[in-house]
Write a protein that holds these residues in place. Structure first.
Motif, PDB file in Angstrom:
ATOM      1  N   GLU A  13       0.817  -1.207   0.000  1.00  0.00           N
ATOM      2  CA  GLU A  13       0.000   0.000   0.000  1.00  0.00           C
ATOM      3  C   GLU A  13       0.858   1.268   0.000  1.00  0.00           C
ATOM      4  O   GLU A  13       0.443   2.292  -0.537  1.00  0.00           O
ATOM      5  N   HIS A  14       2.034   1.197   0.597  1.00  0.00           N
ATOM      6  CA  HIS A  14       2.940   2.354   0.565  1.00  0.00           C
ATOM      7  C   HIS A  14       3.337   2.656  -0.881  1.00  0.00           C
ATOM      8  O   HIS A  14       3.413   3.831  -1.288  1.00  0.00           O
ATOM      9  N   CYS A  15       3.593   1.611  -1.651  1.00  0.00           N
ATOM     10  CA  CYS A  15       3.912   1.782  -3.071  1.00  0.00           C
ATOM     11  C   CYS A  15       2.743   2.452  -3.802  1.00  0.00           C
ATOM     12  O   CYS A  15       2.946   3.356  -4.615  1.00  0.00           O
ATOM     13  N   GLU A  16       1.528   1.976  -3.514  1.00  0.00           N
ATOM     14  CA  GLU A  16       0.330   2.563  -4.119  1.00  0.00           C
ATOM     15  C   GLU A  16       0.286   4.060  -3.840  1.00  0.00           C
ATOM     16  O   GLU A  16       0.022   4.854  -4.740  1.00  0.00           O
ATOM     17  N   GLN A  17       0.526   4.437  -2.590  1.00  0.00           N
ATOM     18  CA  GLN A  17       0.453   5.844  -2.205  1.00  0.00           C
ATOM     19  C   GLN A  17       1.531   6.665  -2.897  1.00  0.00           C
ATOM     20  O   GLN A  17       1.272   7.794  -3.325  1.00  0.00           O
ATOM     21  N   SER A  18       2.720   6.110  -3.030  1.00  0.00           N
ATOM     22  CA  SER A  18       3.799   6.817  -3.717  1.00  0.00           C
ATOM     23  C   SER A  18       3.435   7.092  -5.167  1.00  0.00           C
ATOM     24  O   SER A  18       3.653   8.200  -5.679  1.00  0.00           O
ATOM     25  N   VAL A  19       2.875   6.097  -5.832  1.00  0.00           N
ATOM     26  CA  VAL A  19       2.461   6.259  -7.230  1.00  0.00           C
ATOM     27  C   VAL A  19       1.307   7.250  -7.329  1.00  0.00           C
ATOM     28  O   VAL A  19       1.299   8.141  -8.189  1.00  0.00           O
ATOM     29  N   ALA A  20       0.334   7.131  -6.433  1.00  0.00           N
ATOM     30  CA  ALA A  20      -0.817   8.047  -6.443  1.00  0.00           C
ATOM     31  C   ALA A  20      -0.366   9.489  -6.233  1.00  0.00           C
ATOM     32  O   ALA A  20      -0.840  10.398  -6.931  1.00  0.00           O
ATOM     33  N   ASP A  21       0.542   9.698  -5.289  1.00  0.00           N
ATOM     34  CA  ASP A  21       1.045  11.047  -5.028  1.00  0.00           C
ATOM     35  C   ASP A  21       1.764  11.613  -6.249  1.00  0.00           C
ATOM     36  O   ASP A  21       1.586  12.787  -6.593  1.00  0.00           O
ATOM     37  N   ALA A  22       2.576  10.779  -6.882  1.00  0.00           N
ATOM     38  CA  ALA A  22       3.314  11.228  -8.072  1.00  0.00           C
ATOM     39  C   ALA A  22       2.355  11.603  -9.198  1.00  0.00           C
ATOM     40  O   ALA A  22       2.525  12.643  -9.857  1.00  0.00           O
ATOM     41  N   LEU A  23       1.345  10.781  -9.417  1.00  0.00           N
ATOM     42  CA  LEU A  23       0.382  11.058 -10.486  1.00  0.00           C
ATOM     43  C   LEU A  23      -0.461  12.286 -10.186  1.00  0.00           C
ATOM     44  O   LEU A  23      -0.780  13.067 -11.088  1.00  0.00           O
ATOM     45  N   ALA A  24      -0.818  12.475  -8.936  1.00  0.00           N
ATOM     46  CA  ALA A  24      -1.649  13.619  -8.549  1.00  0.00           C
ATOM     47  C   ALA A  24      -0.948  14.952  -8.803  1.00  0.00           C
ATOM     48  O   ALA A  24      -1.619  15.975  -8.990  1.00  0.00           O
ATOM     49  N   GLU A  25       0.372  14.935  -8.839  1.00  0.00           N
ATOM     50  CA  GLU A  25       1.147  16.155  -9.080  1.00  0.00           C
ATOM     51  C   GLU A  25       1.165  16.577 -10.548  1.00  0.00           C
ATOM     52  O   GLU A  25       1.537  17.701 -10.865  1.00  0.00           O
ATOM     53  N   VAL A  26       0.769  15.671 -11.441  1.00  0.00           N
ATOM     54  CA  VAL A  26       0.800  15.971 -12.879  1.00  0.00           C
ATOM     55  C   VAL A  26      -0.345  16.928 -13.225  1.00  0.00           C
ATOM     56  O   VAL A  26      -1.489  16.722 -12.811  1.00  0.00           O
TER      57      VAL A  26
END
Length: 65
Positions: A13-26
């Motif tokens: 789930e930490h990986c999921e959050q890292s990816v979600a955070d990165a995508l949300a910045e786009v």
């Protein structure tokens, strides 16, 4: 517009959050859903597909549209 990415390298789930955070910045992203078990990310909005892939790659994972 909905864009679905295949994301490799996520294991928790930490990986999921890292990816979600990165995508949300786009720019242009309005919503993000990430599933590490399904190795996917679904992005809502009008963000450029190449920018989404680059954001995931910069976060340390591998993405394909």
């Amino acid at each position: 517009m909905t864009t679905t990415l295949t994301v490799e390298g996520m294991s928790c789930e930490h990986c999921e959050q890292s990816v979600a955070d990165a995508l949300a910045e786009v720019e242009g992203v309005t919503d993000v859903a990430v599933d590490h078990e399904g190795a996917s990310a679904t992005v809502e909005g009008d963000a450029d597909e190449d920018a989404l892939v680059a954001a995931v790659d910069e976060a340390g994972y591998t993405a394909q549209a």
